[in-house]
Write an enzyme that holds these catalytic residues in place. Structure first.
Site: not given
Ligand SMILES: *Cc1c(COP(=O)(O)O)cnc(C)c1O
Length: 404
Positions: A63, A115, A188, A213
C-alpha cells in the site's frame, strides 16, 4: 538539445529531450533488476522483509510502495515531464484523491460538461464533507472568474476536450485565473494522454489520466494516474494515496506498463480512424452536428490545435432523432455497445442512457446533452471496415425511420 558535437566530443541526446514515442519504448525507472529483464519485473507481493529490526528497506508494504508501481509512476512522471506521478486503483480514486486536497468550507470550481463519474463524485460525495462545488460553463470566462473569486476556491477541476461533447476549454486561461486566487488546477487528460496534450506545461498543477482508457489500452485494467510538480504537492498526494489505500495493485501496474509501450501507435491509428469517420459524418444530411476538435469547422478547432498536438479518437454526433440514433448504435457490428473508450476495439454508445445516465435528466438537458447524441471511440481496426460498418447502420436506420 539535439545529438551532435560540442567541440570534439560527441554528445548523446539527453533522455529528457526524447519524444513521447521514444520515451514509451524506453521506459525510465530507478528500479534495478539483477537479471536485466526486458519486461518490467512484477512484484506480486503485499509485504517486504526488512534488513533488521531497526532498519527499513526501500519497500515494506505494498500500500505504501511497490517496485512495479514505482516503475509505472516513474514512467508516467517521465511522460508528463513531472517531478512525480502516482498510480491509483481507478481514475475515480485518483480524482477522489484530488478532492482530498480540499478542506471543509473551501470551494471546488468545475465545468458543466464533465465525465459522469466525476460529476457524481462532485455532486454527491464531496459535499458530504462540507466542500462547496460550483459548476460553470468553462468557455464563459467571466462566469469562471466569478466562480473562482466568489468563494474560498482552492481547487479547479477541468477537462479538455470534454466528454462526450468534445468542447475545448482554454487550459492556460483557466490556470491563470485559478492561480490569481491561489487555487490549484487539476486537468483530467484522459482523452488526450501525454501523447497529445501536456497539461502541466500549460500551467496545470496536477494532470490526471484514467489509465483504464488509452494507457492500459486493452480494456483489461482499471487504473488512474496523477502527475504533479513540486515536493509539497507530491507529498500531500502521496499521503492520501497511502493513508486511504487508493493505490493500484502490482499486476494492474504491470499491465498498464505493458499497455504504455504501444500507446503512441494505438493513439495515432485510432486518431486516423476518427478523422475518416468524422469526415464522412460531417457531410451526411442526417447528421446535424459532429463534435470533434479535429474538424476545421469545429468551434474548438483553433484553440485545441494551440494546446494539443492531436484531436484524439473520440467524437460524438447528433441525428435529431433518438430512435434513429438508437438503431445506429444497435446495428453496427464492429462498434461494440460499451461504455469507456481507449481500447483497441471501436465502441459506440448513447451517453445519456449509459456513461452519463448518473447525471439527472434535467441537468443533462440544461448542459446541452441531447438524448440523440451518439458517441464513438475508434479502435485500431481498418478504417474502411469501420466506415462500412457505420454506413450499414445508417442505411438500416434510414430504412426503419426514414431519410432526413
Ligand atoms: C473514465 C474516465 C474517468 C474515470 O476513470 P475510471 O478509470 O473509470 O475510474 C475520469 N475522467 C474521464 C474523462 C474518463 O473518461
Amino acid at each position: 538539445m539535439s545529438a551532435g558535437t560540442s567541440g570534439d566530443e560527441p554528445v548523446a541526446r539527453d533522455p529528457k529531450d526524447y519524444k513521447i514515442a521514444t520515451k514509451l519504448a524506453h521506459a525510465k525507472t530507478s528500479v534495478t533488476d539483477p537479471y536485466g529483464a526486458s519486461a518490467p519485473p512484477l512484484y506480486q507481493t503485499a509485504t517486504f522483509a526488512q534488513p533488521s529490526a531497526t532498519e527499513n528497506g526501500p519497500y515494506d508494504y505494498t500500500r505504501s510502495g511497490n517496485p512495479t508501481r514505482t516503475q509505472l509512476e516513474e514512467q508516467m512522471a517521465n511522460l508528463e515531464c513531472a517531478d512525480r506521478a502516482f498510480a491509483f486503483s481507478s481514475g475515480m480514486s485518483a480524482l477522489m484523491c484530488v478532492t482530498r486536497l480540499v478542506n471543509a468550507g473551501e470551494r471546488i470550481v468545475t465545468g458543466d460538461d464533465i465525465y459522469g463519474g466525476t460529476s457524481r463524485l462532485l455532486a454527491q460525495v464531496v459535499p458530504k464533507v462540507g466542500i462547496e462545488v460550483v459548476n460553470v460553463d468553462m468557455n464563459d470566462h467571466d462566469a469562471v472568474r466569478a466562480a473562482i473569486q466568489g468563494g474560498n476556491t482552492t481547487m479547479v477541476m477541468m477537462e479538455s476536450p470534454t466528454n462526450p461533447r468534445l468542447q475545448v476549454i482554454d487550459i492556460k486561461a483557466i490556470c491563470d485565473m485559478a492561480h490569481e486566487k491561489g487555487a490549484l488546477v487539476c486537468v483530467d487528460n484522459s482523452i488526450m494522454c501525454p501523447t497529445f496534450q501536456a497539461p502541466l506545461a500549460l500551467g496545470a498543477d496536477i494532470s490526471m489520466t484514467s489509465a483504464t482508457k488509452f494507457i492500459a489500452g486493452h480494456s483489461d485494467v482499471t487504473g488512474g494516474l496523477l502527475a504533479c510538480n513540486g515536493e509539497e504537492l507530491g507529498n500531500r498526494i502521496y499521503f492520501h494515496q497511502n493513508a486511504e489505500g487508493l493505490h493500484l495493485g502490482p499486476f494492474d501496474c504491470w499491465l498498464a506498463l505493458r499497455g504504455l509501450k504501444t500507446m503512441q501507435l494505438r493513439m495515432e491509428r485510432q486518431q486516423e480512424n476518427a478523422m475518416k469517420l468524422t469526415a464522412w459524418l460531417e457531410s451526411h444530411p442526417r447528421v446535424n452536428k459532429v463534435n470533434y476538435p479535429g474538424l476545421k469547422a469545429n468551434v474548438g478547432h483553433e484553440l485545441h490545435s494551440k494546446q494539443a498536438s492531436g484531436a484524439g479518437s473520440i467524437f460524438s454526433f447528433t441525428t435529431g432523432d433518438v430512435e434513429f440514433s438508437k438503431i445506429v448504435v444497435e446495428e453496427t457490428k464492429l462498434h461494440k455497445i460499451t461504455v469507456s473508450f481507449g481500447g483497441t476495439t471501436s465502441l459506440i454508445s448513447l451517453p445519456c442512457f449509459m456513461s452519463h445516465a448518473s447525471i439527472p435528466a434535467e441537468v443533462r438537458a440544461a448542459r446541452g446533452l441531447p438524448d440523440d447524441l451518439v458517441r464513438i471511440s475508434c479502435g485500431i481496426e481498418d478504417a474502411d471496415d469501420l466506415l462500412a460498418d457505420l454506413q450499414y447502420a445508417f442505411a438500416v436506420a434510414e430504412k426503419r425511420v426514414g431519410k432526413a
